[in-house]
Write an enzyme that holds these catalytic residues in place. Structure first.
Site, PDB file in Angstrom:
ATOM      1  N   GLY A  44       0.782  -1.326  -0.104  1.00 53.37           N
ATOM      2  CA  GLY A  44       0.043   0.024   0.082  1.00 53.37           C
ATOM      3  C   GLY A  44       0.885   1.377  -0.059  1.00 53.37           C
TER       4      GLY A  44
ATOM      5  CG  ASN B  12      -5.089   4.353   9.106  1.00 54.23           C
ATOM      6  OD1 ASN B  12      -5.421   5.471   8.844  1.00 54.23           O
ATOM      7  ND2 ASN B  12      -3.836   4.569   9.745  1.00 54.23           N
TER       8      ASN B  12
ATOM      9  CB  SER C 183      -2.611  -3.429   1.091  1.00 49.39           C
ATOM     10  OG  SER C 183      -1.424  -4.142   1.831  1.00 49.39           O
TER      11      SER C 183
ATOM     12  CG  HIS D  76      -0.340  -6.779   5.130  1.00 45.53           C
ATOM     13  ND1 HIS D  76      -0.475  -6.324   6.450  1.00 45.53           N
ATOM     14  CD2 HIS D  76      -0.242  -5.462   4.363  1.00 45.53           C
ATOM     15  CE1 HIS D  76      -0.339  -4.984   6.576  1.00 45.53           C
ATOM     16  NE2 HIS D  76       0.126  -4.681   5.314  1.00 45.53           N
TER      17      HIS D  76
ATOM     18  CB  CYS E 144       2.628   3.137   9.957  1.00 44.88           C
ATOM     19  SG  CYS E 144       2.161   1.852   8.773  1.00 44.88           S
TER      20      CYS E 144
END
Length: 385
Positions: free
Chosen positions: A72, A152, A200, A202, A326
């Protein structure tokens, strides 16, 4: 009895057994380089094309519009830098929001250092951008709008179709970071009016290190990596064959089970939200109640540090997050929570619990029970309480 409960599915998901089994032969027996002209090379190219077709079908795109990359963040970088570099003669203005993933925000900062102007739209208390603000921000030099599909951290679902209409009316490219949406929300890129979309693997029970960028046919964009002729001369480098196979398999499963998956997650999500709101005082639900990711729960607990919550939950076997994976090592409050108007002292007490396919009702009840005790314990020793 202590359980092991994983509640960080927005950070990453386990690879499903059938996905792993589909990948294994492409590490061992069918290991060809798709650029080779002999048989196992041609077979490798065929399976890559099959995965490309599968992913294209899930979003109503052409296989020629799907480009594989390393995930991503790479796809987000490619979308912004590629459009910026290819269209700088038209203008150097980009519009995004203040609650984007850092793969977008840091790329925008990079582009600002290279002479581009970026408008960062405010969001309301639920994390929604104002469509009037978006229209007012567009000017003759605007070349790209990049707004994430699902946030997110707080799970907010943006009005992507309405944003697509505004972009099209003004002749501006529209990119959406759909990493948290793909596999959880049924989407049709033609109906949504997006020109570029990040996905993405995963996040949908596929392997890490593989993602894709949808690029609408006719979009003027620079290539990402120079070298060989892979990905139609747009992204050089030998294809990650097994990971591409795994991504295709995970996408196929996600598409076939999407309705059942969503319904199940929403029941568990709402159970957890209701239980926490009913049983714990001084708690705030972040993000909207309904227009949110089916598996996202995000709260702020007053008089408590989120890091302390995470450590004590971990002691009880519960894996959770205070925000984006992240930035989990950062001591700064979440830029998303600050953008929705929370003060520092409240934003520091955040907890993200994200539910997935292997979460059970018993996991939810166990987590709520442990959370009640942990919150009471931390507040009892808090100088702020």
């Amino acid at each position: 009895m202590k359980r092991n409960v994983y509640l960080d599915y927005s950070a990453t998901t386990p690879v499903k057994k059938e996905v792993f089994e589909a990948m294994v032969p492409f590490y061992t027996d069918n290991f060809g380089n798709a650029s080779s002209i002999y048989r196992i090379g041609r077979e490798a190219k065929d399976v890559i094309d099959k995965s490309r077709e599968t992913i294209a079908e899930t979003i109503n795109a052409s296989p020629k519009e799907i480009y594989f990359c390393a995930g991503g963040s790479e796809a987000d970088n490619w979308a912004l830098k590629g459009i910026a570099e290819a269209n700088s003669a038209k203008g150097k203005h980009i519009i995004t929001s203040k609650i984007e993933h850092h793969a977008i925000l840091h790329t925008c900062e990079y582009l600002e250092k290279r002479g581009f102007e970026v408008t960062y739209l405010d969001v309301d208390e639920y994390g929604m951008i104002n469509l009037k603000d978006l229209e007012n921000a567009i000017k003759n030099e605007t070349i790209l709008i990049s707004i994430m599909y699902v946030n997110n951290e707080i799970g907010t679902i943006q009005s992507i179709k309405e944003i697509g209409k505004i972009a099209k009316k003004n002749g501006v490219y529209f990119h959406t970071d759909a990493v948290q949406a793909y596999g959880h929300i049924k989407m049709d890129v033609e109906d949504l009016g997006v020109d570029l979309m990040t996905m993405s693997s995963h996040k949908i029970y596929g392997p890490k290190g593989i993602g894709a960028l949808y690029i609408k046919r006719g979009t003027h964009i620079d290539q990402l990596i120079h070298g060989g002729a892979q990905e139609k001369n747009m992204r050089a480098g030998t294809e990650n064959l097994a990971a591409i196979v795994g991504f295709g398999k995970a996408a196929s499963i996600a598409d076939e089970t999407l309705d059942e998956h969503r319904s199940r997650l929403i029941v568990l999500r709402d159970r957890m939200i209701n239980e926490i709101l009913n049983k714990i005082d001084h708690v705030k639900l972040n993000g909207p109640r309904t227009e949110r990711h089916p598996g996202n729960v995000n709260f702020c607990f007053e008089f408590i540090e989120g890091e302390s919550l995470l450590l004590l939950l971990d002691n009880e076997g519960i894996a959770a997050s205070s925000g984006s994976a992240c930035t989990s090592g950062s001591l700064d409050p979440s830029h998303v929570l600050m953008s929705i108007g929370l003060p520092h002292e409240i934003a520091h007490g955040s907890l993200r619990l994200t539910i997935g396919d292997f979460t059970t009702k018993e996991d939810v009840d166990y987590t709520v029970e442990k959370l009640i005790g942990i919150v009471e314990k931390l507040r009892a020793i808090s100088p702020l309480h």
